[in-house]
Design a protein around this motif. Structure first.
Motif, PDB file in Angstrom:
ATOM      1  N   ARG A 182     -10.421   4.235   4.333  1.00  0.00           N
ATOM      2  CA  ARG A 182     -11.322   3.574   3.397  1.00  0.00           C
ATOM      3  C   ARG A 182     -11.520   2.101   3.733  1.00  0.00           C
ATOM      4  NH1 ARG A 182     -11.900   5.628  -2.532  1.00  0.00           N
ATOM      5  NH2 ARG A 182     -13.039   7.079  -1.215  1.00  0.00           N
ATOM      6  N   LEU A 183     -10.519   1.456   4.311  1.00  0.00           N
ATOM      7  CA  LEU A 183     -10.581   0.016   4.580  1.00  0.00           C
ATOM      8  C   LEU A 183     -10.309  -0.264   6.050  1.00  0.00           C
ATOM      9  CD1 LEU A 183     -10.670  -2.964   3.546  1.00  0.00           C
ATOM     10  CD2 LEU A 183      -8.196  -2.770   3.180  1.00  0.00           C
ATOM     11  N   MET A 184     -11.150  -1.117   6.618  1.00  0.00           N
ATOM     12  CA  MET A 184     -10.965  -1.592   7.992  1.00  0.00           C
ATOM     13  C   MET A 184     -10.985  -3.109   7.964  1.00  0.00           C
ATOM     14  SD  MET A 184     -13.467  -0.822  11.255  1.00  0.00           S
ATOM     15  CE  MET A 184     -13.366  -1.776  12.777  1.00  0.00           C
ATOM     16  N   GLY A 185     -10.324  -3.755   8.917  1.00  0.00           N
ATOM     17  CA  GLY A 185     -10.292  -5.203   8.961  1.00  0.00           C
ATOM     18  C   GLY A 185     -10.626  -5.736  10.338  1.00  0.00           C
ATOM     19  N   VAL A 186     -11.362  -6.860  10.389  1.00  0.00           N
ATOM     20  CA  VAL A 186     -11.688  -7.491  11.667  1.00  0.00           C
ATOM     21  C   VAL A 186     -11.572  -9.001  11.535  1.00  0.00           C
ATOM     22  CG1 VAL A 186     -13.284  -5.636  12.289  1.00  0.00           C
ATOM     23  CG2 VAL A 186     -14.182  -7.714  11.234  1.00  0.00           C
ATOM     24  N   PRO A 239      -5.155 -14.741  13.919  1.00  0.00           N
ATOM     25  CA  PRO A 239      -6.225 -14.167  13.084  1.00  0.00           C
ATOM     26  C   PRO A 239      -6.126 -12.662  12.907  1.00  0.00           C
ATOM     27  CG  PRO A 239      -7.130 -15.753  14.634  1.00  0.00           C
ATOM     28  CD  PRO A 239      -5.687 -15.567  15.009  1.00  0.00           C
ATOM     29  N   VAL A 240      -5.711 -11.949  13.943  1.00  0.00           N
ATOM     30  CA  VAL A 240      -5.576 -10.495  13.817  1.00  0.00           C
ATOM     31  C   VAL A 240      -4.455 -10.140  12.861  1.00  0.00           C
ATOM     32  CG1 VAL A 240      -4.952  -8.375  15.054  1.00  0.00           C
ATOM     33  CG2 VAL A 240      -6.600  -9.974  16.054  1.00  0.00           C
ATOM     34  N   PHE A 258      -8.980  -5.781  14.085  1.00  0.00           N
ATOM     35  CA  PHE A 258      -9.607  -5.852  15.399  1.00  0.00           C
ATOM     36  C   PHE A 258     -10.107  -7.284  15.615  1.00  0.00           C
ATOM     37  CE2 PHE A 258     -10.083  -1.327  14.425  1.00  0.00           C
ATOM     38  CZ  PHE A 258      -9.657  -0.748  15.610  1.00  0.00           C
ATOM     39  N   LEU A 259     -10.180  -7.683  16.887  1.00  0.00           N
ATOM     40  CA  LEU A 259     -10.619  -9.026  17.240  1.00  0.00           C
ATOM     41  C   LEU A 259     -11.942  -8.957  17.984  1.00  0.00           C
ATOM     42  CD1 LEU A 259     -10.012 -12.085  17.420  1.00  0.00           C
ATOM     43  CD2 LEU A 259      -8.824 -11.622  19.580  1.00  0.00           C
ATOM     44  N   TYR A 260     -12.931  -9.702  17.490  1.00  0.00           N
ATOM     45  CA  TYR A 260     -14.234  -9.782  18.141  1.00  0.00           C
ATOM     46  C   TYR A 260     -14.600 -11.242  18.369  1.00  0.00           C
ATOM     47  CZ  TYR A 260     -14.743  -4.914  16.658  1.00  0.00           C
ATOM     48  OH  TYR A 260     -14.549  -3.573  16.445  1.00  0.00           O
TER      49      TYR A 260
END
Length: 686
Positions: free
Chosen positions: A157-161, A133-134, A185-187
């Protein structure tokens, strides 16, 4: 995109109603999915909408971010892949547009493949590993950055989780070994407080409508075509952005190479694994043959080029072979074009060594090559014997596929089961698997399911197969526009040509192809012969491979040279390549009879269909040829059929047509529009 609302608006839609198992939001998304994609959503989609989206919405509301805009199922440009959610708002530090891409997973347990740290079992029970998934959200973010200029205006400008809201850290512990980044990032359920902090670090309480509009209206950079990828491989960041199963397939192959390499002899930047690279125990198993199967536009050729690029960067040479003259000569020409003064001769030698034909390996010693990438493997022939084969070797009918498997330590085949277009072309995944296993090889078959052509329209790919009666497809069905692929019927070949020629050559590519239903004459000196004729309309085929004609490109450059718009391309020239606008003339070899499109052998002029070729083989090749021709378009496809019944059938099945669009102060221009009547039924102006 299926839907967009503010977090506050979604907060009202996630409140469950008494007596209903589905939230109002889920019901809206089901309806939008049916309208956009023409089919019902899967149980997995419904469960995700009903159970996962509310977790994100509630987190936004808990943080006071009611005005953040939430976009659901955001399409990646030019593909059939989509990001589950994109949150749009204002950055608290810079007050500029800010975005968070969220990939939602309902898994509770996950394990990592010990041989491949980016392949994971997410507990779906299907026995198939998925992309980590990451890594999935990292690649999605990278892809968005590549094609959406607005996201490139600043580094943050863009972040991914990736949000696994049902899983505890201890149940997915192995997933945390993959390095995280700003784009991934993984949550988990244990990290919801950290997820909320991520939200407040990305957004203020201001409205996100402006940011959402900017992203929705952002100019999409054109899709990188095969030739673009080939030219940019030496440029930093110039390789292909691999997604989902593409990434897993390439990673599996490169890791296998590491295991079979001598100690310390193999490193690839994207896939480097120190433990594997310095292992003292090479893989002692039998030879492994890789088969990557995918439909038109699934990125097969781009994956082949990216694999060759990655291996080259590591100092390990991979030869790319094909059965296509146009494809092979184009790749050679691109490489030769990079030569500096005094290097042309060396570049030509390297190009001939790195880009070869399937019949080039008849005398290659076994396992004398490290890696052999066989692209367009559906064009494999039964044997390499041809009219130039010496008489003393013509009795040796060794399958061409066996020659290729024998030549390399790691043979890789990329193919489409519905693109063999000559009677002696036999390349299918089942055929290769059987031959390889009979030779004692292990076989790894992977399907590339993505769609990087036809506007990313998976529906269009299925519609073409159904139209042509390929595979398990049923009778032809009406085309239901999905907002991704433009499909229209031309009234006449003259109208098609006028539309194609009026596309702006500085920004788009446009070509016309036709079924092989007219003779293909040698040029008359420096003049091409107008062989393709329909009524009073006459045009020449593209230049034959063995000829040169002034003011016309050689056959291998027909699809990429602007001068190619002046000739009609055949399937042998168009295969592998793509262009933005795709005009297809269906000749008299495919007519509409008894409610279906049927092959009429007498309508074909292909010299490959000699009298000793049976009707079933001819029918397969003709259907596959139109499958190729109808799937070259990136933006849109125009069709016209010579057979009156076929043209009427297309009219019934396809609502779009070509019309005149009037704009203030401008001359009217031809545009692809919605339903119109053909010329004979339009009212005349009095």
């Amino acid at each position: 995109m299926l839907l967009q609302h503010s977090a506050a608006e979604l907060g009202q839609l996630i409140v469950a109603r008494p007596g209903s198992a589905l939230r109002p939001l889920t019901e809206q998304l089901q309806k939008a999915h049916r309208e956009r994609k023409g089919q019902s959503a899967t149980k997995g989609d419904i469960a995700s909408w009903n159970n996962s989206i509310p977790v994100v919405v509630e987190a936004l509301l808990d943080c006071g971010l009611d005005e953040v805009e939430v976009q659901v199922e955001v399409d990646l440009p030019h593909t059939n892949s989509a990001v589950d959610l994109v949150l749009c708002g204002r950055h608290p530090g810079t007050d500029t547009d800010s975005y968070l891409a969220v990939e939602l997973k309902q898994v509770r347990h996950a394990t990592v493949d010990p041989a491949c740290p980016i392949a994971v079992d997410l507990g779906f029970g299907d026995g198939m590993n998925k992309l980590h998934p990451v890594r999935q959200i990292q690649r999605y973010c990278e892809y968005m950055m590549r094609y959406l200029p607005h996201l490139r205006e600043s580094d943050d400008r863009l972040m991914g989780v990736a949000l696994l809201h049902n899983a505890r850290d201890s149940d997915v512990e192995a997933l945390f070994d993959l390095p995280e980044s700003e784009h991934g990032f993984l949550y988990t359920l244990d990290d919801l407080d950290l997820f909320r902090r991520a939200l407040t670090s990305r957004f203020t309480t201001a409205s996100g409508k402006q940011a959402a509009t900017a992203l929705e209206q952002d100019r999409r950079d054109p899709l990188l075509k095969v030739t673009d990828v080939a030219r940019q491989r030496s440029v930093t960041g110039g390789g292909l952005t691999l997604l989902d199963e593409q990434y897993v397939a390439v990673d599996r192959i490169t890791r296998h190479l590491k295991r079979t390499a001598p100690r310390g002899g193999f490193e690839i930047g994207l896939f480097y694994d120190a433990e594997a690279a310095h292992s003292t125990a090479p893989d002692s198993g039998s030879k492994r043959v890789y088969i990557l199967r995918g439909g038109p536009g699934s990125g097969k050729s781009a994956v082949a080029l990216e694999l060759q690029r990655a291996l080259g960067l590591s100092g390990r040479e991979a030869v790319l072979a094909s059965g296509s003259h146009a494809y092979t000569e184009t790749l050679r020409n691109i490489m030769i074009g990079t030569a500096r003064r005094g290097q042309v001769s060396d570049k030509k030698k390297s190009a001939r060594r790195l880009y070869q034909y399937f019949n080039s390996f008849t005398e290659t010693p076994p396992d004398s090559m490290d890696v052999l990438i066989c692209d367009e493997a559906h064009r494999l022939r039964r044997s390499s014997t041809d009219r130039w084969t010496p008489r003393d070797r013509r009795d040796d009918e060794l399958p061409q596929a066996i020659e290729l498997i024998s030549a390399a330590k790691v043979p890789i085949f990329l193919l489409d089961d519905h693109q063999s277009i000559r009677p002696d072309e036999v390349g299918t995944a089942d055929y290769l698997r059987e031959l390889a296993e009979e030779s004692g090889c292990q076989v790894d078959v992977r399907d590339l399911k993505g769609t990087f052509r036809s506007g990313g329209s998976e529906r269009y790919q299925g519609w073409v197969q159904q139209l042509l009666g390929l595979g398990t497809a049923s009778d032809p069905a009406p085309w239901q526009p999905d907002g991704k692929m433009t499909l229209v019927v031309a009234d006449t070949p003259e109208q098609m040509e006028q539309f194609i020629r009026t596309r702006d050559p500085r920004r788009t590519t446009a070509r016309i192809t036709a079924g092989f239903c007219w003779p293909w004459s040698n040029p008359n000196g420096s003049q091409l012969i107008n062989d393709v004729h329909i009524g009073d309309w006459r045009r020449p085929w593209n230049v034959k491979p063995q000829h040169e004609v002034a003011d016309a490109p050689p056959s291998y450059r027909w699809s990429t040279d602007p001068r190619g718009v002046g000739q009609i391309g055949c399937v042998y020239t168009a295969q592998t390549f793509e262009y933005d606008w795709n005009g297809v003339i269906i000749g008299p070899d495919l007519c509409f009879r008894n409610g279906k499109f049927e092959v009429q052998r007498k309508g074909s002029r292909d010299p490959a269909f000699r009298s000793n070729v049976d009707d079933a083989t001819v029918a397969r090749c003709v259907r596959n040829a139109y499958h190729v021709l109808l799937t070259r378009g990136v933006v849109g496809t125009l069709v016209y059929a010579v057979d009156p019944a076929a043209q009427q059938a297309l009219r019934r099945l396809i609502p779009g047509t070509i019309g005149l669009q009037h704009r203030d102060g401008d001359q009217p221009e031809l545009t692809a529009e919605g339903p119109q009547l053909p010329p004979a039924f339009r009212r005349r102006h009095r």
